[in-house]
Each structure stands twice: as structure tokens, then as C-alpha cells.
Scaffold this motif. Structure first.
Motif, PDB file in Angstrom:
ATOM      1  N   TRP A 255       0.825  -1.203   0.000  1.00  0.00           N
ATOM      2  CA  TRP A 255       0.000   0.000   0.000  1.00  0.00           C
ATOM      3  C   TRP A 255       0.866   1.261   0.000  1.00  0.00           C
ATOM      4  O   TRP A 255       2.083   1.198   0.151  1.00  0.00           O
ATOM      5  CB  TRP A 255      -0.989  -0.011   1.163  1.00  0.00           C
ATOM      6  CG  TRP A 255      -0.410  -0.009   2.554  1.00  0.00           C
ATOM      7  CD1 TRP A 255       0.373   0.954   3.114  1.00  0.00           C
ATOM      8  CD2 TRP A 255      -0.612  -1.001   3.573  1.00  0.00           C
ATOM      9  NE1 TRP A 255       0.677   0.633   4.415  1.00  0.00           N
ATOM     10  CE2 TRP A 255       0.077  -0.563   4.735  1.00  0.00           C
ATOM     11  CE3 TRP A 255      -1.325  -2.199   3.642  1.00  0.00           C
ATOM     12  CZ2 TRP A 255       0.093  -1.287   5.920  1.00  0.00           C
ATOM     13  CZ3 TRP A 255      -1.310  -2.915   4.832  1.00  0.00           C
ATOM     14  CH2 TRP A 255      -0.611  -2.464   5.948  1.00  0.00           C
ATOM     15  N   TRP A 302      -1.578   0.930  -3.315  1.00  0.00           N
ATOM     16  CA  TRP A 302      -3.008   1.186  -3.149  1.00  0.00           C
ATOM     17  C   TRP A 302      -3.223   1.752  -1.742  1.00  0.00           C
ATOM     18  O   TRP A 302      -2.358   1.639  -0.873  1.00  0.00           O
ATOM     19  CB  TRP A 302      -3.814  -0.089  -3.372  1.00  0.00           C
ATOM     20  CG  TRP A 302      -3.377  -1.246  -2.512  1.00  0.00           C
ATOM     21  CD1 TRP A 302      -3.790  -1.550  -1.250  1.00  0.00           C
ATOM     22  CD2 TRP A 302      -2.438  -2.275  -2.861  1.00  0.00           C
ATOM     23  NE1 TRP A 302      -3.177  -2.690  -0.787  1.00  0.00           N
ATOM     24  CE2 TRP A 302      -2.343  -3.154  -1.758  1.00  0.00           C
ATOM     25  CE3 TRP A 302      -1.660  -2.543  -4.000  1.00  0.00           C
ATOM     26  CZ2 TRP A 302      -1.509  -4.267  -1.747  1.00  0.00           C
ATOM     27  CZ3 TRP A 302      -0.836  -3.656  -3.990  1.00  0.00           C
ATOM     28  CH2 TRP A 302      -0.758  -4.505  -2.886  1.00  0.00           C
ATOM     29  N   TRP A 303      -4.368   2.355  -1.507  1.00  0.00           N
ATOM     30  CA  TRP A 303      -4.622   2.961  -0.209  1.00  0.00           C
ATOM     31  C   TRP A 303      -5.020   1.897   0.799  1.00  0.00           C
ATOM     32  O   TRP A 303      -5.867   1.046   0.528  1.00  0.00           O
ATOM     33  CB  TRP A 303      -5.711   4.036  -0.313  1.00  0.00           C
ATOM     34  CG  TRP A 303      -5.230   5.227  -1.084  1.00  0.00           C
ATOM     35  CD1 TRP A 303      -5.522   5.551  -2.374  1.00  0.00           C
ATOM     36  CD2 TRP A 303      -4.312   6.221  -0.616  1.00  0.00           C
ATOM     37  NE1 TRP A 303      -4.861   6.694  -2.752  1.00  0.00           N
ATOM     38  CE2 TRP A 303      -4.106   7.134  -1.691  1.00  0.00           C
ATOM     39  CE3 TRP A 303      -3.649   6.446   0.582  1.00  0.00           C
ATOM     40  CZ2 TRP A 303      -3.272   8.247  -1.591  1.00  0.00           C
ATOM     41  CZ3 TRP A 303      -2.816   7.545   0.693  1.00  0.00           C
ATOM     42  CH2 TRP A 303      -2.632   8.430  -0.378  1.00  0.00           C
ATOM     43  N   ALA A 308     -10.319  -2.854  -2.911  1.00  0.00           N
ATOM     44  CA  ALA A 308      -9.678  -2.896  -4.227  1.00  0.00           C
ATOM     45  C   ALA A 308     -10.524  -2.219  -5.302  1.00  0.00           C
ATOM     46  O   ALA A 308      -9.981  -1.641  -6.249  1.00  0.00           O
ATOM     47  CB  ALA A 308      -9.402  -4.347  -4.613  1.00  0.00           C
ATOM     48  N   ASN A 310     -11.957   0.480  -5.189  1.00  0.00           N
ATOM     49  CA  ASN A 310     -11.722   1.919  -5.178  1.00  0.00           C
ATOM     50  C   ASN A 310     -10.318   2.302  -5.641  1.00  0.00           C
ATOM     51  O   ASN A 310      -9.981   3.486  -5.701  1.00  0.00           O
ATOM     52  CB  ASN A 310     -11.965   2.494  -3.780  1.00  0.00           C
ATOM     53  CG  ASN A 310     -13.411   2.373  -3.348  1.00  0.00           C
ATOM     54  OD1 ASN A 310     -13.728   1.665  -2.397  1.00  0.00           O
ATOM     55  ND2 ASN A 310     -14.300   3.054  -4.052  1.00  0.00           N
ATOM     56  N   THR A 311      -9.502   1.304  -5.944  1.00  0.00           N
ATOM     57  CA  THR A 311      -8.159   1.596  -6.451  1.00  0.00           C
ATOM     58  C   THR A 311      -8.269   2.187  -7.851  1.00  0.00           C
ATOM     59  O   THR A 311      -8.936   1.617  -8.716  1.00  0.00           O
ATOM     60  CB  THR A 311      -7.305   0.316  -6.499  1.00  0.00           C
ATOM     61  OG1 THR A 311      -7.189  -0.216  -5.176  1.00  0.00           O
ATOM     62  CG2 THR A 311      -5.910   0.615  -7.033  1.00  0.00           C
ATOM     63  N   VAL A 315      -3.569   3.003 -11.289  1.00  0.00           N
ATOM     64  CA  VAL A 315      -2.726   2.177 -10.423  1.00  0.00           C
ATOM     65  C   VAL A 315      -2.807   0.710 -10.855  1.00  0.00           C
ATOM     66  O   VAL A 315      -1.785   0.009 -10.936  1.00  0.00           O
ATOM     67  CB  VAL A 315      -3.149   2.328  -8.942  1.00  0.00           C
ATOM     68  CG1 VAL A 315      -2.393   1.331  -8.058  1.00  0.00           C
ATOM     69  CG2 VAL A 315      -2.899   3.752  -8.453  1.00  0.00           C
ATOM     70  N   LYS A 316      -4.024   0.235 -11.135  1.00  0.00           N
ATOM     71  CA  LYS A 316      -4.178  -1.149 -11.585  1.00  0.00           C
ATOM     72  C   LYS A 316      -3.396  -1.399 -12.877  1.00  0.00           C
ATOM     73  O   LYS A 316      -2.766  -2.452 -13.038  1.00  0.00           O
ATOM     74  CB  LYS A 316      -5.657  -1.459 -11.805  1.00  0.00           C
ATOM     75  CG  LYS A 316      -6.500  -1.418 -10.537  1.00  0.00           C
ATOM     76  CD  LYS A 316      -7.968  -1.676 -10.852  1.00  0.00           C
ATOM     77  CE  LYS A 316      -8.836  -1.585  -9.601  1.00  0.00           C
ATOM     78  NZ  LYS A 316     -10.274  -1.764  -9.896  1.00  0.00           N
ATOM     79  N   SER A 350      -7.785  -6.786   1.585  1.00  0.00           N
ATOM     80  CA  SER A 350      -7.340  -5.878   0.530  1.00  0.00           C
ATOM     81  C   SER A 350      -6.174  -6.471  -0.242  1.00  0.00           C
ATOM     82  O   SER A 350      -6.139  -6.417  -1.479  1.00  0.00           O
ATOM     83  CB  SER A 350      -6.939  -4.533   1.135  1.00  0.00           C
ATOM     84  OG  SER A 350      -6.425  -3.672   0.152  1.00  0.00           O
ATOM     85  N   THR A 354      -6.395  -7.460  -4.217  1.00  0.00           N
ATOM     86  CA  THR A 354      -5.507  -6.744  -5.111  1.00  0.00           C
ATOM     87  C   THR A 354      -4.540  -7.686  -5.806  1.00  0.00           C
ATOM     88  O   THR A 354      -4.268  -7.557  -6.991  1.00  0.00           O
ATOM     89  CB  THR A 354      -4.716  -5.674  -4.343  1.00  0.00           C
ATOM     90  OG1 THR A 354      -5.634  -4.818  -3.676  1.00  0.00           O
ATOM     91  CG2 THR A 354      -3.865  -4.845  -5.277  1.00  0.00           C
TER      92      THR A 354
END
Length: 354
Positions: A255, A302-303, A308, A310-311, A315-316, A350, A354
Motif C-alpha cells: 500500500w 493502493w490505499w 480494491a 476503489n483503487t 494504479v491497476k 485488501s 488486489t
């Protein structure tokens, strides 16, 4: 309920103090200033450290402790850090006469920070407040303002903390050579000792026993885990299943602000630069490690608290891109998890998604 050891006859010229505060709040710099010692390597101490010196005719023992993240509540602090904070009182047996709570001047003291301070100090029990002095660090940032003006300008959050400490506060400028700031602090420590009738702080026995048992259990499980890993490694080597590689490609995942970039610098034996920048694109670096070429790919994080879904798509995309960056597939992935924050069930889910 915490108990106070009454009627202790203090040994001549001795004061025992535990220094608490958030990460980068100036705890170590404060100790260096009080003991007139040169700064160390500047790294972050993960465990408690006992330091001693003779100040103003007294033997002073100062316990440096791990800092907590000032923007996160107690539930986000790693269990090991919480245990170390509580066990810090055991490093100055039979117990500390006072606590110093460091608060930096160059960052706003918000209501969130107040809650964080309250929750972490309450690990020790209610009586800690009677033994605590708020030390405002980086006094040079006041730029001519008095400490009283600074406290007023910060508002109710800081005034609440100081009020809980019975209006005990002090300001220290680690760049100043003025000996009076240290002498005045020692005098205030002596006043705390006198106000508590010469007694030292003693944490509740049941609380201490519970923390010690948890700490021992963790050490036992850690040893067992290490033994299993060593045994598995030896078995693989005996069966010839571990073959040396002339080249190794590694992808780092984790993260935001988990320390991926620092891990890469450590692997490649590069200088670790502490910055607040965030990796936004997958990028590749290589170097020689133990005679082999090692390539490490850093990726955007990621945050921590967002699922996931909301990523961001960007970023993905970069995470997928890391699989073929450098035109070759990786040999391994390293999942980076910081040791100084909690790892809860939400984080496990998460990571899995992810």
C-alpha cells in the motif's frame, strides 16, 4: 486501576524518565539536547533505548521509545509497538518518576492528534497524566513567539493535553546551546517528583503481566516460525531443489507509504532517501548483489483503508505493467508490510483481492 509506590526514598541525584511522542516529534533530539550528546544516525528506533547522564547534579535516566503515527488512532499502531511502550517502564526499574510527552511546533496540533495522544497515554493507565510534562520541541520554529502565545494559537486541542498534565509544559530548541533550557527542564522534573510525594509511577500489575505474556508468546511463535523456515530451506537444499540464479527479477507490492522504495534501495545497497513522494508509475532499477544481477521493480501502492474496487484504474494498469517491465517476467514478488502499523483483517482482504 494503577497504583503508586508510596514513600520511595529517591537515591541521591537520580531521576528516571520515559520520553513519549509521535514519530518525528523530536524525542531523540530532546534526549540528545538534555544529555549534551551528539545526534546519532538519524534512523528511526523500533525498540526502546535506555540512555543516561549526569545533569545539574542528578543522575538522569531517559528511556527513548518508538513513536506512533500522529495521524492514526491507537487501533492502527502495531501490537509490538504498543507492547514496547508499556514495557518501557521496566527499563528504568523500579519505575519512572516522570514522562515527557514531545509535541513539535512546526505542525498543527489538531483534534485528531489530541485523540491519538490520549489513546496512547491511556495504555499506561489514568495516573500517567499526573507524572507527565508536555515538551514542545523545535523551539526555533516559534520565531520570536513565546511558548504561551504558541499554545494559545494552537487552540483547544493542545490546551486540553496540557491541562490533563496539570499545566506542565516546557519548550526546547535543540539548536540552542543555552544551558538554562535543560536546567529548567530538570527543575520541572524535580517538581513532578515532589508533587507526587517522592513516589514513582507504577503500572497496574495485571496490565503489565498481560503485556509481558503477550510479548513472550510473540517471541516464542517467532522463534518457531524461523525454525520451520530454516528446516524447509535445508530440506530443499538437500534435495537439490534450490538452484543458484545468475539473474533475479523482483516486483515490490504494497500500500501507499508502506516502504517499497526503501526496500528496493536496501536490496540494491543504495542510499535510502527519506521523502514524502509517492510512486505513481512502475519503474525498474538493477544492480549487482552477491555476484548476481538483481532487478527490482517498484510499483504504485493502493490505499490501505480502501477496498480494491476503489483503487484507481491508473494504479491497476501500472501494477499489470510491472509483470512485463524489462521484457522479462519476475522470479518473485515481495509484499511490503510496515512493521510499525497494525495489520488488520481489512488489510488482509485488501491484499488478497488486489
Amino acid at each position: 486501576m494503577n497504583k503508586m509506590a508510596q514513600g520511595e526514598h529517591l537515591k541521591p541525584h537520580e531521576l528516571r524518565v520515559v520520553v513519549l511522542g509521535g514519530y518525528q516529534s523530536g524525542k531523540t533530539s530532546l534526549i540528545n539536547t538534555v544529555l549534551s550528546q551528539e545526534p546519532g544516525g538519524g534512523g528511526r528506533d523500533a525498540r526502546c533505548l535506555k540512555r543516561e547522564g549526569d545533569i545539574s547534579g542528578r543522575r538522569l535516566t531517559l528511556i527513548d521509545t518508538p513513536g506512533w503515527w500522529t495521524g492514526y488512532l491507537l487501533t492502527d499502531t502495531a501490537e509490538l509497538v504498543k507492547q514496547d511502550l508499556v514495557l518501557s517502564v521496566c527499563l528504568c526499574a523500579p519505575g519512572p518518576h516522570a514522562f515527557l510527552l514531545t509535541v513539535e511546533t512546526d505542525a498543527p496540533f489538531t483534534e485528531k492528534k489530541r485523540k491519538v495522544v490520549e489513546q496512547h497515554l491511556n495504555l499506561f493507565g489514568e495516573d500517567i497524566w499526573r507524572h507527565t510534562i508536555v515538551v514542545v520541541t523545535r523551539g526555533d520554529s516559534l520565531k520570536g513567539k513565546s511558548i504561551e502565545q504558541h499554545i494559545e494559537s494552537e487552540g483547544d486541542a493542545l490546551k486540553w493535553v496540557i491541562g490533563r498534565c496539570e499545566n506542565r509544559y516546557h519548550v526546547v530548541d535543540s539548536h540552542s546551546k543555552d544551558p538554562d533550557q535543560v536546567t529548567d527542564l530538570v527543575n520541572k522534573l524535580e517538581a513532578v517528583y515532589a508533587a507526587n510525594s517522592g513516589s514513582y509511577f507504577q503500572i497496574d500489575r495485571e496490565t503489565l503481566k498481560e503485556v509481558e505474556e503477550k510479548n513472550s508468546a510473540v517471541k516464542l511463535r517467532a522463534t518457531s516460525r524461523q525454525d520451520r523456515i530454516t528446516e524447509q530451506r535445508q530440506m530443499l537444499e538437500q534435495h537439490g531443489e534450490v538452484k543458484p540464479l545468475t539473474e533475479m527479477r523482483i516486483v515490490l507490492l504494497g500500500w501507499v507509504s508502506s516502504g517499497k522504495s526503501s526496500v528496493r534501495s536496501t536490496i540494491l545497497d543504495k542510499e535510502v532517501l527519506v521523502t514524502r513522494s509517492i510512486t505513481v508509475q512502475s519503474n525498474i532499477k538493477s544492480g549487482k548483489v552477491e555476484g548476481r544481477c538483481v532487478t527490482v521493480i517498484d510499483t504504485p501502492g493502493w490505499w490501505k483503508y480502501f477496498p480494491a474496487k476503489n483503487t484507481p484504474e491508473s494504479v491497476k494498469t501500472e501494477l499489470k505493467k510491472s509483470l512485463t517491465l524489462g521484457s522479462k517476467h519476475p522470479h518473485a514478488f515481495l509484499l511490503v508490510v510496515p512493521a510499525d502499523v497494525s495489520f488488520l483483517e481489512d488489510q488482509r482482504k485488501s491484499f488478497k483481492i488486489t
